[in-house]
Scaffold this motif. Sequence first.
Motif, PDB file in Angstrom:
ATOM      1  N   VAL A  87      -8.841  24.016  18.600  1.00  0.00           N
ATOM      2  CA  VAL A  87      -9.870  24.997  18.278  1.00  0.00           C
ATOM      3  C   VAL A  87      -9.139  26.308  17.943  1.00  0.00           C
ATOM      4  CG1 VAL A  87     -11.820  26.292  19.231  1.00  0.00           C
ATOM      5  CG2 VAL A  87     -11.492  23.881  19.831  1.00  0.00           C
ATOM      6  N   PRO A  88      -9.500  26.998  16.863  1.00  0.00           N
ATOM      7  CA  PRO A  88      -8.771  28.199  16.457  1.00  0.00           C
ATOM      8  C   PRO A  88      -8.600  29.237  17.571  1.00  0.00           C
ATOM      9  CG  PRO A  88     -10.285  27.553  14.727  1.00  0.00           C
ATOM     10  CD  PRO A  88     -10.570  26.664  15.905  1.00  0.00           C
ATOM     11  N   GLU A  89      -9.627  29.432  18.396  1.00  0.00           N
ATOM     12  CA  GLU A  89      -9.516  30.417  19.477  1.00  0.00           C
ATOM     13  C   GLU A  89      -8.485  29.981  20.512  1.00  0.00           C
ATOM     14  OE1 GLU A  89     -12.417  29.104  18.410  1.00  0.00           O
ATOM     15  OE2 GLU A  89     -13.313  30.854  17.430  1.00  0.00           O
ATOM     16  N   GLU A  90      -8.400  28.670  20.782  1.00  0.00           N
ATOM     17  CA  GLU A  90      -7.405  28.165  21.729  1.00  0.00           C
ATOM     18  C   GLU A  90      -5.996  28.330  21.169  1.00  0.00           C
ATOM     19  OE1 GLU A  90      -8.701  24.150  22.332  1.00  0.00           O
ATOM     20  OE2 GLU A  90     -10.091  24.726  23.931  1.00  0.00           O
ATOM     21  N   ALA A  91      -5.820  28.032  19.894  1.00  0.00           N
ATOM     22  CA  ALA A  91      -4.514  28.194  19.256  1.00  0.00           C
ATOM     23  C   ALA A  91      -4.080  29.660  19.301  1.00  0.00           C
ATOM     24  CB  ALA A  91      -4.565  27.693  17.821  1.00  0.00           C
ATOM     25  N   GLN A  92      -5.008  30.562  19.028  1.00  0.00           N
ATOM     26  CA  GLN A  92      -4.700  31.990  19.060  1.00  0.00           C
ATOM     27  C   GLN A  92      -4.300  32.425  20.465  1.00  0.00           C
ATOM     28  OE1 GLN A  92      -7.989  34.475  17.915  1.00  0.00           O
ATOM     29  NE2 GLN A  92      -6.731  36.305  17.777  1.00  0.00           N
ATOM     30  N   ARG A  93      -4.997  31.931  21.481  1.00  0.00           N
ATOM     31  CA  ARG A  93      -4.693  32.275  22.866  1.00  0.00           C
ATOM     32  C   ARG A  93      -3.294  31.790  23.262  1.00  0.00           C
ATOM     33  NH1 ARG A  93      -8.922  29.711  25.622  1.00  0.00           N
ATOM     34  NH2 ARG A  93     -10.196  30.921  24.218  1.00  0.00           N
ATOM     35  N   LEU A  94      -2.938  30.566  22.865  1.00  0.00           N
ATOM     36  CA  LEU A  94      -1.615  30.029  23.179  1.00  0.00           C
ATOM     37  C   LEU A  94      -0.521  30.856  22.510  1.00  0.00           C
ATOM     38  CD1 LEU A  94      -2.343  26.205  22.900  1.00  0.00           C
ATOM     39  CD2 LEU A  94      -1.927  27.523  24.988  1.00  0.00           C
ATOM     40  N   ARG A  95      -0.746  31.219  21.263  1.00  0.00           N
ATOM     41  CA  ARG A  95       0.235  32.063  20.559  1.00  0.00           C
ATOM     42  C   ARG A  95       0.373  33.427  21.223  1.00  0.00           C
ATOM     43  NH1 ARG A  95      -1.274  30.486  14.371  1.00  0.00           N
ATOM     44  NH2 ARG A  95       0.398  28.971  14.111  1.00  0.00           N
ATOM     45  N   ALA A  96      -0.727  33.980  21.697  1.00  0.00           N
ATOM     46  CA  ALA A  96      -0.675  35.282  22.374  1.00  0.00           C
ATOM     47  C   ALA A  96       0.161  35.207  23.652  1.00  0.00           C
ATOM     48  CB  ALA A  96      -2.084  35.775  22.688  1.00  0.00           C
ATOM     49  N   LEU A  97       0.207  34.033  24.264  1.00  0.00           N
ATOM     50  CA  LEU A  97       1.028  33.833  25.465  1.00  0.00           C
ATOM     51  C   LEU A  97       2.487  33.526  25.126  1.00  0.00           C
ATOM     52  CD1 LEU A  97      -1.484  31.718  27.558  1.00  0.00           C
ATOM     53  CD2 LEU A  97      -0.701  34.053  28.063  1.00  0.00           C
ATOM     54  N   GLY A  98       2.805  33.426  23.837  1.00  0.00           N
ATOM     55  CA  GLY A  98       4.176  33.144  23.425  1.00  0.00           C
ATOM     56  C   GLY A  98       4.477  31.673  23.262  1.00  0.00           C
ATOM     57  N   ILE A  99       3.447  30.840  23.325  1.00  0.00           N
ATOM     58  CA  ILE A  99       3.630  29.396  23.177  1.00  0.00           C
ATOM     59  C   ILE A  99       3.500  29.073  21.694  1.00  0.00           C
ATOM     60  CG2 ILE A  99       2.795  27.113  23.850  1.00  0.00           C
ATOM     61  CD1 ILE A  99       1.621  28.500  26.373  1.00  0.00           C
ATOM     62  N   GLU A 100       4.646  29.090  21.005  1.00  0.00           N
ATOM     63  CA  GLU A 100       4.674  28.841  19.571  1.00  0.00           C
ATOM     64  C   GLU A 100       6.053  28.358  19.172  1.00  0.00           C
ATOM     65  OE1 GLU A 100       3.843  32.431  17.452  1.00  0.00           O
ATOM     66  OE2 GLU A 100       5.117  33.610  18.730  1.00  0.00           O
ATOM     67  N   GLU A 101       6.243  28.079  17.895  1.00  0.00           N
ATOM     68  CA  GLU A 101       7.504  27.571  17.395  1.00  0.00           C
ATOM     69  C   GLU A 101       8.660  28.490  17.801  1.00  0.00           C
ATOM     70  OE1 GLU A 101       4.749  27.978  15.594  1.00  0.00           O
ATOM     71  OE2 GLU A 101       4.334  26.109  14.530  1.00  0.00           O
TER      72      GLU A 101
END
Length: 84
Positions: A23-37
């Motif tokens: 879900v776009p909001e979940e993806a955005q939240r994970l990225r905000a926590l630094g969980i990304e490539e």
Amino acid sequence: MTLDELPLGTPARIVSADWNVLVPEEAQRLRALGIEEGAEVRLAYRGVFLARDPIAIEIGRMTVAVRRVHARAMQVEPVAATTA
């Protein structure tokens, strides 16, 4: 291998993430926590029930609980442990 398949305690780097399955909001939240490539993570805990949720990952000095579906969207590669 995906993040949910990573052995407990193994340091790894997120090499790719399939953000389209979340879900776009979940993806955005994970990225905000630094969980990304590029982020270095370590699997700290798996749930004990049938779904094995939640999964706790350590990223930096934080421990973040994510659902297994989130962890399954992340491809990781093990890295050598670093000492602080």
